[in-house]
Write a protein that holds these residues in place. Sequence first.
Motif, PDB file in Angstrom:
ATOM      1  N   VAL A  65      20.115  -4.609 -51.475  1.00 46.69           N
ATOM      2  CA  VAL A  65      20.145  -3.539 -50.478  1.00 46.69           C
ATOM      3  C   VAL A  65      20.981  -3.902 -49.253  1.00 46.69           C
ATOM      4  N   GLN A  66      20.982  -5.171 -48.842  1.00 41.89           N
ATOM      5  CA  GLN A  66      21.799  -5.544 -47.672  1.00 41.89           C
ATOM      6  C   GLN A  66      23.279  -5.410 -47.998  1.00 41.89           C
TER       7      GLN A  66
ATOM      8  N   ALA B 192      24.211  -1.809 -48.230  1.00 39.19           N
ATOM      9  CA  ALA B 192      24.327  -1.198 -46.895  1.00 39.19           C
ATOM     10  C   ALA B 192      25.636  -1.606 -46.225  1.00 39.19           C
TER      11      ALA B 192
ATOM     12  N   PHE C 201      28.716   0.580 -46.276  1.00 33.22           N
ATOM     13  CA  PHE C 201      28.788   1.687 -45.321  1.00 33.22           C
ATOM     14  C   PHE C 201      29.388   1.152 -44.017  1.00 33.22           C
TER      15      PHE C 201
ATOM     16  N   GLN D  47      30.197  -0.865 -55.617  1.00 29.79           N
ATOM     17  CA  GLN D  47      29.060  -0.373 -54.848  1.00 29.79           C
ATOM     18  C   GLN D  47      27.883  -0.033 -55.758  1.00 29.79           C
TER      19      GLN D  47
ATOM     20  N   ILE E 204      19.742   2.030 -43.648  1.00 29.85           N
ATOM     21  CA  ILE E 204      20.104   2.346 -45.038  1.00 29.85           C
ATOM     22  C   ILE E 204      19.467   1.338 -45.994  1.00 29.85           C
ATOM     23  N   ALA E 205      19.524   0.057 -45.639  1.00 28.73           N
ATOM     24  CA  ALA E 205      18.920  -0.976 -46.492  1.00 28.73           C
ATOM     25  C   ALA E 205      17.416  -0.755 -46.613  1.00 28.73           C
TER      26      ALA E 205
ATOM     27  N   LEU F 236      16.578   2.337 -48.782  1.00 29.32           N
ATOM     28  CA  LEU F 236      16.807   2.099 -50.204  1.00 29.32           C
ATOM     29  C   LEU F 236      15.638   1.341 -50.824  1.00 29.32           C
TER      30      LEU F 236
ATOM     31  N   LEU G  34      23.362   7.916 -44.530  1.00 35.25           N
ATOM     32  CA  LEU G  34      22.980   8.250 -45.904  1.00 35.25           C
ATOM     33  C   LEU G  34      22.006   9.410 -45.838  1.00 35.25           C
TER      34      LEU G  34
ATOM     35  N   ARG H 273      23.410   0.492 -40.940  1.00 37.67           N
ATOM     36  CA  ARG H 273      23.180  -0.335 -42.129  1.00 37.67           C
ATOM     37  C   ARG H 273      21.739  -0.785 -42.303  1.00 37.67           C
TER      38      ARG H 273
END
Lengths: 161, 161, 161
Positions: free
Chosen positions: A46-47, A50, A53, A37, A74-75, A78, A59, A71
């Motif tokens: 980033v994908q 994510a 998760f 990770q 999150i991506a 980031l 996050l 996801r």
Amino acid sequence: MTIHATEARTTTALDTPPVAGLAALRYARVQQFYAHQTALLDELRVQEFAATFTEDGVLVPAPPARPARGRAAIATALGAAHERRFGTEPVRRRHWQDALRVAELPDGSLGANYCTLVTVVRPWHPVPSLGPSAAVADVLVLDDGELRVRERRITPDHLSF
Amino acid sequence: MTIHATEARTTTALDTPPVAGLAALRYARVQQFYAHQTALLDELRVQEFAATFTEDGVLVPAPPARPARGRAAIATALGAAHERRFGTEPVRRRHWQDALRVAELPDGSLGANYCTLVTVVRPWHPVPSLGPSAAVADVLVLDDGELRVRERRITPDHLSF
Amino acid sequence: MTIHATEARTTTALDTPPVAGLAALRYARVQQFYAHQTALLDELRVQEFAATFTEDGVLVPAPPARPARGRAAIATALGAAHERRFGTEPVRRRHWQDALRVAELPDGSLGANYCTLVTVVRPWHPVPSLGPSAAVADVLVLDDGELRVRERRITPDHLSF
């Protein structure tokens, strides 16, 4: 298949639980998860990051940043955080993790706590910039046969007083 | 002998592969290998360090340094690199490794990828100098019953853009 | 209960000792011990930290500090060292451990050697101060079913020349 450890030596108390039991196997497995990770994080994939998760993963970064849920969020978070800090400047950021503690939670998930230290390297300059460091608290679950993060809370050390 | 883990608790999905399987055992073993190899590197025991490579092992540092082939060449290259950088100055260099990923390669060897961060300490000065950091890609094999490096490729982060 | 690793794949030489044996399990267990102990140290929970030593445990810091014998002395020494260095200044200190080597000693205890690097963070300042780094040599024993430190010797790198 059973693990056959046909070592030509005597076992001692040090080879039985709690020293050498299932928790130790699980610990090594969780370390592997974080190594993969972290590599995705540091390469800013980033994908793929994510995807480590769960679908509904959360996050929770340090304020004032807001929690990212799911996801896609999150991506996006980031990438946005990286751009906010570094713009288009070429940097290679690394996270160094340590002091990983893993414990089974009442609902069967795993609580994982660890520390992380960031270094940032710029082209041609061999001395990394240092920081911040942070404490991270994760909840890990087995999701479709894979370890995934259901929740991550990050507390930067310099904001923890 | 079979590993008997007679823990008085219930096993859960978290205690079965992929969470706790042979790969986890192997992962811990590879970590041990690197801990020993890194100690030899940091103590500049170049012959013993070179012996952690196979006879025909290859060390591929960052350009313009040339690849070193075979244990004698690896030992020589290591000593020369240290002298080039530090001369006769007394320093204690350490490598901090992280994000170790281990995967079985098609030919049965192991691919190991990790990051490394160098610190350099000088007499009486408690603050280490930092850097460089690098990505390392190794091929590990079982050689006469021991894990050894058949190939190591080092990419310093500041030269990786 | 026996660990059943029912992975649908073939085992190779890499899945048998010395690559994947009891020592690997034990190694992961010792890593967990240090993760927990380090968290107590960094949170300055001196009583709980001292309880990770045996009743007659000894902590041998760098001179001119004197060895501390027994849990009460260890807890006191830890608090005093922190106060000497930082006074009442609010700091968050972290220890980053690496290169852990574990070996069984003739008397059945474990010798554990590793390196440690200190970072110190102050409120609102995201860049940690670095150092010192040190080599640590521990003797670990199973004490009432728990891993504990019987002896710790610390050699700061900048005083090791």
